[in-house]
Design a protein around this motif. Structure first.
Motif, short mmCIF file in Angstrom:
data_model
loop_
_atom_site.label_atom_id
_atom_site.label_comp_id
_atom_site.label_asym_id
_atom_site.label_seq_id
_atom_site.Cartn_x
_atom_site.Cartn_y
_atom_site.Cartn_z
N ARG A 111 0.80 -1.22 0.00
CA ARG A 111 0.00 0.00 0.00
C ARG A 111 0.84 1.28 0.00
N PRO A 112 1.89 1.41 0.84
CA PRO A 112 2.62 2.69 0.85
C PRO A 112 3.14 3.11 -0.52
N PRO A 113 3.85 2.24 -1.28
CA PRO A 113 4.31 2.71 -2.58
C PRO A 113 3.18 3.02 -3.54
N PHE A 114 2.07 2.29 -3.47
CA PHE A 114 0.95 2.57 -4.35
C PHE A 114 0.30 3.91 -4.02
N VAL A 115 0.12 4.20 -2.75
CA VAL A 115 -0.48 5.48 -2.37
C VAL A 115 0.37 6.64 -2.88
N ALA A 116 1.68 6.53 -2.71
CA ALA A 116 2.57 7.59 -3.17
C ALA A 116 2.58 7.67 -4.70
N ALA A 117 2.63 6.51 -5.36
CA ALA A 117 2.75 6.49 -6.82
C ALA A 117 1.51 7.02 -7.52
N LEU A 118 0.33 6.80 -6.94
CA LEU A 118 -0.92 7.14 -7.61
C LEU A 118 -1.51 8.48 -7.17
N GLU A 119 -0.92 9.11 -6.17
CA GLU A 119 -1.52 10.31 -5.59
C GLU A 119 -1.74 11.41 -6.62
N LEU A 120 -0.73 11.75 -7.39
CA LEU A 120 -0.86 12.84 -8.35
C LEU A 120 -1.87 12.51 -9.44
N ALA A 121 -1.83 11.27 -9.92
CA ALA A 121 -2.76 10.86 -10.98
C ALA A 121 -4.19 10.84 -10.46
N ARG A 122 -4.40 10.37 -9.25
CA ARG A 122 -5.74 10.36 -8.67
C ARG A 122 -6.26 11.78 -8.49
N ALA A 123 -5.43 12.65 -7.93
CA ALA A 123 -5.86 14.02 -7.68
C ALA A 123 -6.24 14.73 -8.98
N ALA A 124 -5.53 14.41 -10.07
CA ALA A 124 -5.80 15.05 -11.35
C ALA A 124 -7.08 14.54 -12.00
N ALA A 125 -7.55 13.36 -11.60
CA ALA A 125 -8.68 12.72 -12.26
C ALA A 125 -10.03 13.26 -11.81
N TYR A 126 -10.09 13.88 -10.65
CA TYR A 126 -11.37 14.33 -10.08
C TYR A 126 -11.61 15.81 -10.34
N PRO A 127 -12.87 16.21 -10.45
CA PRO A 127 -13.16 17.65 -10.56
C PRO A 127 -12.66 18.38 -9.31
N PRO A 128 -12.45 19.68 -9.40
CA PRO A 128 -11.96 20.44 -8.24
C PRO A 128 -12.82 20.21 -7.00
N GLY A 129 -12.14 19.92 -5.88
CA GLY A 129 -12.83 19.72 -4.62
C GLY A 129 -13.41 18.34 -4.40
N GLU A 130 -13.32 17.45 -5.41
CA GLU A 130 -13.95 16.14 -5.30
C GLU A 130 -12.99 15.03 -4.87
#
Length: 254
Positions: free
Chosen positions: A7-26
């Motif tokens: 989990r730790p490397p996945f959380v770090a690796a996917l954070e930027l991509a996940r944040a970019a995928a959602y509308p602002p504030g979501e």
């Protein structure tokens, strides 16, 4: 797909991509297709408010749980089988009054909950009747079970062959789930079809993972990236075609 000790490397690796995928504030740290607005709506429908005892099953790093606790003032307990996910959840919770415990589910840990949450992980339980029976026994009369569910016919063998970690993907048809809830003494009070919004989120996540593929592979490896992309390709296809539908619901203990 994500193994519990990865989990730790996945959380770090996917954070930027996940944040970019959602509308602002979501985006609030969720590891799922739910948007923040959907999390808030489900919490409201379940009557989560100040002092309400909430048990969040399979909470992972508890993005939804942290949001609900911060905004409602509930008494929150998150449960997950992954010690690394819970360690991340504790760090991210900071000064929030969230508690966490490691446990396999079912059975449910003691805690006298008024609301049991199960967000985006019902598909991991092959025996839905056993699961909802444990939930119902943990709730007092008037207690609420708030959940999301992946609805559809069981996967065929060819479909299982295409889905990474198919042993954690157990769809259920709504009449079958409704019968299990009723048999356990739980009555549906609200449900909403989330298929369209989750299909859109899955597509945006897939786009983000592909755009950030080099950085993600550098942290978790090419095979893990390939499985992540393959799984999201299937969810985009299945949600987009109606092979799978997504619902949020609340059931009350009679």
């Amino acid at each position: 797909m994500v193994r519990q000790d990865d989990r730790p490397p996945f959380v770090a690796a996917l954070e930027l991509a996940r944040a970019a995928a959602y509308p602002p504030g979501e985006y609030v740290g969720q590891e799922s297709f739910m948007r923040a607005g959907e999390i808030r709506q489900l919490a409201s429908r379940a009557g989560i408010g100040p002092g309400v005892r909430v048990l969040d099953l399979c909470c992972g790093v508890a993005g939804p749980g942290r949001l609900i606790t911060a905004e409602s003032g509930c008494r929150y307990l998150g449960v997950d089988c992954s010690p690394s996910a819970l360690e991340i959840a504790r760090q991210l919770a900071g000064d929030l009054p969230c508690r966490f415990t490691q446990a396999e589910v079912p059975p449910l840990p003691d805690g006298d909950p008024e609301v049991v949450l199960l967000l985006e992980t019902m598909l991991a339980f092959p025996d839905k009747e056993d699961l909802v029976g444990h939930v119902a026994r943990a709730l007092p009369p008037g207690g609420r079970f708030a959940f999301t569910v992946e609805e559809g016919r069981p996967l065929t063998q060819p479909e299982r062959a295409r889905m990474p970690d198919a042993d954690t993907v157990w769809l259920v048809e709504l009449p079958v789930l409704a019968a299990a809830l009723d048999a356990a003494g739980l009555s549906m009070t609200w449900q909403e079809d989330c298929s369209a919004s989750h299909a859109a989120t899955a597509a945006e996540l897939l786009r983000s993972f592909r755009a950030d593929a080099s950085a993600i592979a550098g942290q978790v490896g090419e095979r893990a990236l390939a499985e992540l992309v393959a799984a999201h390709e299937l969810w985009v296809e299945w949600l987009g075609t109606g092979r799978v539908r997504k619902f949020a619901g609340v059931a009350e203990k009679r």
